[in-house]
Design a protein around this motif. Structure first.
Motif, short mmCIF file in Angstrom:
data_model
loop_
_atom_site.label_atom_id
_atom_site.label_comp_id
_atom_site.label_asym_id
_atom_site.label_seq_id
_atom_site.Cartn_x
_atom_site.Cartn_y
_atom_site.Cartn_z
N LEU A 93 -9.07 4.77 -2.78
CA LEU A 93 -10.32 4.04 -2.51
C LEU A 93 -10.98 4.63 -1.27
CD1 LEU A 93 -11.73 1.21 -3.25
CD2 LEU A 93 -10.37 0.29 -1.38
N THR A 125 -6.95 -0.20 -5.29
CA THR A 125 -7.19 -1.09 -4.15
C THR A 125 -6.14 -0.95 -3.04
OG1 THR A 125 -6.07 -2.80 -5.40
CG2 THR A 125 -8.48 -2.86 -5.39
N GLN A 126 -4.95 -0.46 -3.35
CA GLN A 126 -3.95 -0.26 -2.30
C GLN A 126 -3.26 1.10 -2.41
OE1 GLN A 126 -3.17 -2.07 0.47
NE2 GLN A 126 -4.91 -3.40 0.01
N ARG A 127 -3.94 2.06 -3.01
CA ARG A 127 -3.40 3.43 -3.17
C ARG A 127 -1.95 3.39 -3.67
NH1 ARG A 127 -4.94 7.03 1.76
NH2 ARG A 127 -3.21 5.93 2.67
N GLY A 141 -3.89 5.62 -7.37
CA GLY A 141 -5.29 5.30 -7.18
C GLY A 141 -5.67 5.53 -5.73
N ARG A 199 0.84 -1.21 0.00
CA ARG A 199 0.00 0.00 0.00
C ARG A 199 0.88 1.26 0.00
NH1 ARG A 199 -1.95 2.57 4.93
NH2 ARG A 199 -1.23 0.71 6.03
N TYR A 213 -8.19 -0.39 3.28
CA TYR A 213 -7.10 -1.13 2.63
C TYR A 213 -6.76 -2.43 3.36
CZ TYR A 213 -6.56 3.22 0.05
OH TYR A 213 -6.79 4.32 -0.74
#
Lengths: 347, 347
Positions: free
Chosen positions: B291, A282-284, B289, A260, B107
């Motif tokens: 979340l 999903t895990q930045r 990304g 992550r 996460y």
């Protein structure tokens, strides 16, 4: 002054002897007798005009330059005749933008590259290191530790700093798990540098045949990225991955290897890569790019290499072998960098 | 206890009334009378099994839940009957991994989603907010400020936090230039939140027709990304860009808008995006990304919205309109989020 060099007249001509005109050193300039010049893959692309038609001819490639100072201008303070020095990918920049102020001249919008560039200050084109001599503003000259094997230092000026800069920027710490994708000119430097920083280094390659060499260079593990079980075993475990593969490829299997909030840094891929948003979200995770390093950081890298006795693995060649070297590089047939002995040009 | 709900029996059935079984509140649970539930685009994908075949039926969608506490278990300390509360995308996680310890439960590898998930602790499937009631561990319940328009709060629990989290993680400061790509359920929250943080907000859209609405929501400028002169004018000028577009697209025009070392964050794109390495490398740019957000951050977001009087722009519907709402959402025909009035279910 007239200087012997090797270069190309146009995109289809072979690398051949030519004579170029170097400026006499101005107040801030250093005139260097070149001893060695590494061959970078980008030399081929630029000599053959493979980067979108922007090549400028005649061209003398070469931006991995090591030599000795022959003469300095009256205002030069950092260098003296006889000193061992290096020149990398840049010979000037604007000197007053935010990037320049922060010592990140490589990100200046007005960086003047060592060859294949217009020189706005002195006029004409810049010519690179496949030559007997070069004149460079002292700001863009770095000092080379005398304890290193000089001929194997040359590739540090491009390949070395291209890997050192992201390792430092992303703050690699002892014990962290660092992956290097691709075992070539860039990748082999990444393995050596990351290992010297105390990282747990994993060579990530599609070729099981490279495992032994990677281990010899300092990799602690080898991950064969075509094997699903290898990818699964290392999933979400890396603190940093540096991708040196120069051609278009699918990044997604590698993104899943990151913890992550961690980053895969592209230093090789100039072509498109496929990225699935979900793998980042999903895990930045991050995908970033990185380009050589600034001048102060290049000096820091050379000092680090001096301290840890790190150089490139090289194959020495005479200048008249450059065309053959290019062909072999296109087949990845070199461990891991060709370096031209510039003395061979003087015969 | 038996609870009235709306859901689907399989991937092809319409959303229709059904009865589900909710657990009585255990020691740490909160039983909530749901008042409003937002409809997220992901509800459609999951109801119709469009995400790789993983949907679990029967399914009650809905993870943008606002209601009042009806009953609490004996060990619940944060909530009392009558209190206005919210539930977002998660109802449990492992509680002891690094992500959970850092308040980033989203996460965690064992996050239990609010619906369409197996509930390892209580057995069976989780059912979402298209329902009269829900029972949730207090750790995953947040307090909703009473001063806000309650029905318009619901979308904050997913759309709101999905934009708030990256704005905070990438530390948006007053005066910074922030771009939001796409004006939909996510994008309109991004504009409102970034503007409230003091950023200079630019709506980036392909549709010139959205300019007036974007300005009304708080955008300071609108960039039409199909116009080369707009892209050129804003090149290398953004501190952060958040991309909410849910379908596959070319990221490269947007990457060039970032300053050196800055990031474009994907919160919408689950499909592949094209990334040219050179666009990242030349200015050390990032694609990342992100979340939703953790529970503590979701509470922080709601408190921020309470302070700045921020809610979603919503269109209220009765439960029997959900199937029509889905069809309109697929045509982007909603400004900007449908919210189900759960009272309509009780009639």
């Amino acid at each position: 002054m007239k200087t012997a060099a090797y270069g190309v007249q146009n995109a289809t001509s072979p690398v051949a002897p030519m004579s170029i005109d170097r400026r006499e050193p101005g107040p801030n300039d250093v005139l260097i007798d070149i001893e060695y010049c590494g061959i970078c893959h980008s030399d081929i692309h630029q000599a053959r005009n493979e980067w979108g038609g922007g090549s400028l001819y005649p061209m003398v490639p070469g931006h991995e330059i090591v030599g000795r100072v022959r003469q300095v201008g009256p205002q030069v303070s950092k260098f003296k005749p006889g000193q061992l020095v290096g020149v990398g990918c840049m010979v000037d920049s604007c000197r007053h933008c935010e990037a320049c102020d922060e010592g990140e001249e490589q990100y200046c919008d007005h960086t003047v590259f060592t060859y294949n560039a217009k020189d706005p200050k002195h006029g004409g084109l810049t010519f690179g290191g496949y030559a007997e001599r070069i004149t460079v503003d002292e700001h863009f000259v770095v000092s080379v530790p005398e304890n290193l094997d000089t001929k194997a230092v040359a590739p540090l000026l491009c390949a070395g700093i291209t890997l050192y800069s992201p390792l430092k920027h992303w703050q690699v710490q002892p014990g962290q798990k660092v992956g290097i994708i691709g075992l070539g000119g860039l990748g082999h430097m990444g393995v050596k540098l990351a290992a010297a920083m105390g990282a747990h280094v994993v060579m990530i390659t599609t070729s099981a045949s490279k495992a032994a060499d990677a281990t010899k260079l300092g990799a602690h593990e080898v991950l064969i990225s075509t094997q699903a079980e290898d990818l699964a075993k290392h999933a979400s475990s890396f603190d940093l991955i540096i991708d040196t593969v120069p051609v278009a490829h699918d990044l997604n299997p590698y993104i899943g290897l990151l913890k992550r909030d961690k980053t895969i840094v592209l230093v090789g891929p100039l072509d498109p890569v496929d990225v699935h948003g979900a793998n980042l979200i999903t895990q930045r995770r991050h995908v970033a790019g990185s380009l050589i390093g600034g001048i102060a950081e290049t000096q820091e890298m050379l000092d680090f290499c001096g301290k840890h006795n790190i150089v490139s693995d090289v194959e020495m060649i005479d200048a008249n072998y450059i065309n053959d070297a290019y062909e072999r590089m296109l087949k990845s047939d070199v461990k891991y960098r060709f370096v031209i002995d510039i003395n061979s040009m003087k015969a």
